[in-house]
Scaffold this active site. Structure first.
Site, short mmCIF file in Angstrom:
data_model
loop_
_atom_site.label_atom_id
_atom_site.label_comp_id
_atom_site.label_asym_id
_atom_site.label_seq_id
_atom_site.Cartn_x
_atom_site.Cartn_y
_atom_site.Cartn_z
N VAL A 76 0.84 -1.13 -0.07
CA VAL A 76 0.20 -0.04 -0.09
C VAL A 76 1.02 1.36 -0.26
O VAL A 76 2.05 1.31 0.50
CB VAL A 76 -1.03 0.13 1.10
CG1 VAL A 76 -1.94 -1.18 1.16
CG2 VAL A 76 -0.07 0.02 2.72
N ASN A 116 1.37 -6.58 7.80
CA ASN A 116 2.52 -6.43 7.49
C ASN A 116 2.39 -4.99 6.94
O ASN A 116 1.77 -4.54 5.84
CB ASN A 116 3.31 -7.18 6.28
CG ASN A 116 4.62 -6.63 5.97
OD1 ASN A 116 4.97 -5.57 6.20
ND2 ASN A 116 5.58 -7.63 5.62
N VAL A 118 4.16 -2.98 5.39
CA VAL A 118 4.81 -2.61 3.69
C VAL A 118 3.92 -3.28 2.78
O VAL A 118 4.14 -3.24 1.52
CB VAL A 118 6.30 -2.78 3.36
CG1 VAL A 118 7.22 -1.57 4.27
CG2 VAL A 118 6.77 -4.15 3.52
N GLU A 119 2.80 -4.33 3.12
CA GLU A 119 2.24 -4.98 2.30
C GLU A 119 0.74 -4.51 2.44
O GLU A 119 0.48 -3.30 1.81
CB GLU A 119 2.27 -6.63 2.80
CG GLU A 119 3.58 -6.99 2.14
CD GLU A 119 3.84 -8.46 2.22
OE1 GLU A 119 3.05 -9.12 2.66
OE2 GLU A 119 4.92 -8.88 1.70
N MET A 120 -0.08 -5.33 3.19
CA MET A 120 -1.70 -4.93 3.13
C MET A 120 -2.03 -3.55 4.50
O MET A 120 -2.84 -2.90 4.46
CB MET A 120 -2.56 -5.75 3.23
CG MET A 120 -2.15 -6.64 1.97
SD MET A 120 -2.98 -8.35 2.24
CE MET A 120 -4.31 -8.11 0.73
#
Ligand code: HEC
Ligand code: HEC
Length: 306
Positions: A76, A116, A118-120
């Site tokens: 994201v 996470n 740096v992910e969702m």
């Protein structure tokens, strides 16, 4: 020198008895169809990310190799991750999940990306009330008595991922007895894969995914990622990574945990030098590549949601 001799002995012994080290994957795994269907909906749903921008499928493209073909993934708000997205295809057959094996199975893995940053970048305590207001509420309730929980979300995703297998690769057909399923050059490649020692690490159903090993045994690699060391803090785990599966490998470039290598040919040459301490001729590499191409299996039917 001693290392080389030891390796040669092991390789010779293994190549004599290595035919059983790789097994075909089953054509089908039994799944609970209701859970798998729910898991599929979740896998494609961007609402699992904090700003509704990213779903699991954003980084694990199912119409291709099950990864994103980027060196490292973007989550994201354009946040850049540090590792190459592995394929979700056949992940169910791996002995652990993630490059450093920090999740013991798919269910444990599936909770990771949702929270996470740096992910969702979502949080279950905010995500679950949101999902409660959608048609997920009755769907979860029909399957799980305790409704929408982090465990049940992960359970449904993991059940769906059991359907993400790519059986019936030419090499699987070869292993099952169809000696014409792969070309003569690929057969030479398979023999080299055994005699050169690749099979010491890339073995099992996934031709990988069954052990950890060090990246850079004969050549010191200057990696910034410590691999399993960051999980266990044991010196012996420094630069150890899960040996990746080689199934569908020609579809999942770029290669290695940091995605630094775009060419499969060069990845094979690196392996030969770094892991086995030997250079390979052009003809050997060509044969090994021909073998690797026989590891492309069949994608599941009806991949995209209705
Ligand atoms: C922003 C991109 C991104 C998103 C979104 C994402 N993943 Fe991943 N996935 C990755 C990366 C990168 C890794 C490797 C991370 C590591 O090893 O530390 C990974 C690892 C995995 C693995 C382990 C595979 C293996 O061989 O070890 C599975 C399974 C997986 N993801 C499934 C999912 C599921 C299910 C979702 C949705 C809940 C999801 N991913 C969302 C990028 C992503
Ligand atoms: C001593 C163990 C070992 C041996 C021997 C070995 N590998 Fe590997 N291989 C690994 C590990 C560990 C990785 C992951 C390295 C990383 O990304 O940090 C890997 C990665 C790869 C990759 C990249 C996969 C991906 O998804 O990024 C390919 C391709 C590969 N190996 C092919 C081979 C071939 C072909 C041989 C024989 C010439 C071979 N390997 C020998 C352990 C080994």
């Amino acid at each position: 020198m001693i290392r080389t001799l030891m390796l040669l002995c092991i390789v010779t012994a293994l190549s004599l008895a290595s035919d059983h080290l790789i097994a075909p994957i089953p054509n089908h795994l039994d799944v609970d169809p209701h859970k798998a269907e729910l898991g599929k909906k979740l896998f494609f749903d961007t609402r699992l990310s904090v700003d509704n921008s990213i779903a699991c499928v954003s980084c694990h493209h199912l119409t291709e190799g099950g990864d994103d073909n980027l060196p490292v993934s973007f989550g994201v708000h354009g946040h850049k991750g540090t590792r190459n997205a592995p394929t979700v295809y056949n992940a169910v057959f791996d002995f652990r999940q993630f490059w450093d094996g920090r999740a013991k199975d798919l269910q444990e893995q599936a909770r990771g990306p949702i929270e996470n940053p740096v992910e969702m970048a979502h949080h279950f305590d905010r995500l679950i009330p949101l999902l409660q207001t959608t048609d997920y509420a009755p769907r979860f309730q029909a399957i799980y008595p305790d409704g929408i929980t982090p465990t049940n979300i992960a359970n449904a995703l993991a059940e769906y991922e059991k359907t993400l297998i790519t059986p019936n690769a030419p090499f699987d057909r070869y292993l099952r007895g169809d000696k014409e399923a792969i070309s003569p050059q690929a057969k030479v490649g398979y023999t080299l894969f055994k005699t050169k020692g690749c099979i010491l690490c890339h073995q099992g159903m996934n031709i990988g995914g069954s052990m950890y090993n060090k990246f850079g045994i004969f050549v010191e690699s200057n990696l910034t990622d410590m691999g399993r060391f960051a999980v266990t803090h044991k010196e012996r785990d420094r630069f150890f990574f899960k040996v990746p599966s080689l199934r569908n490998i020609d579809k999942t470039a770029p290669y290695f945990h940091d995605g630094h290598e775009t060419s499969l040919r060069k990845a094979v040459l690196t392996m030969s030098e770094y892991q086995l301490g030997r250079k390979m001729t052009q003809a050997d590499v060509d044969a090994i590549l021909a073998f690797l191409h026989t590891l492309d299996g069949q994608l599941p039917e009806g991949i995209m949601p209705q």
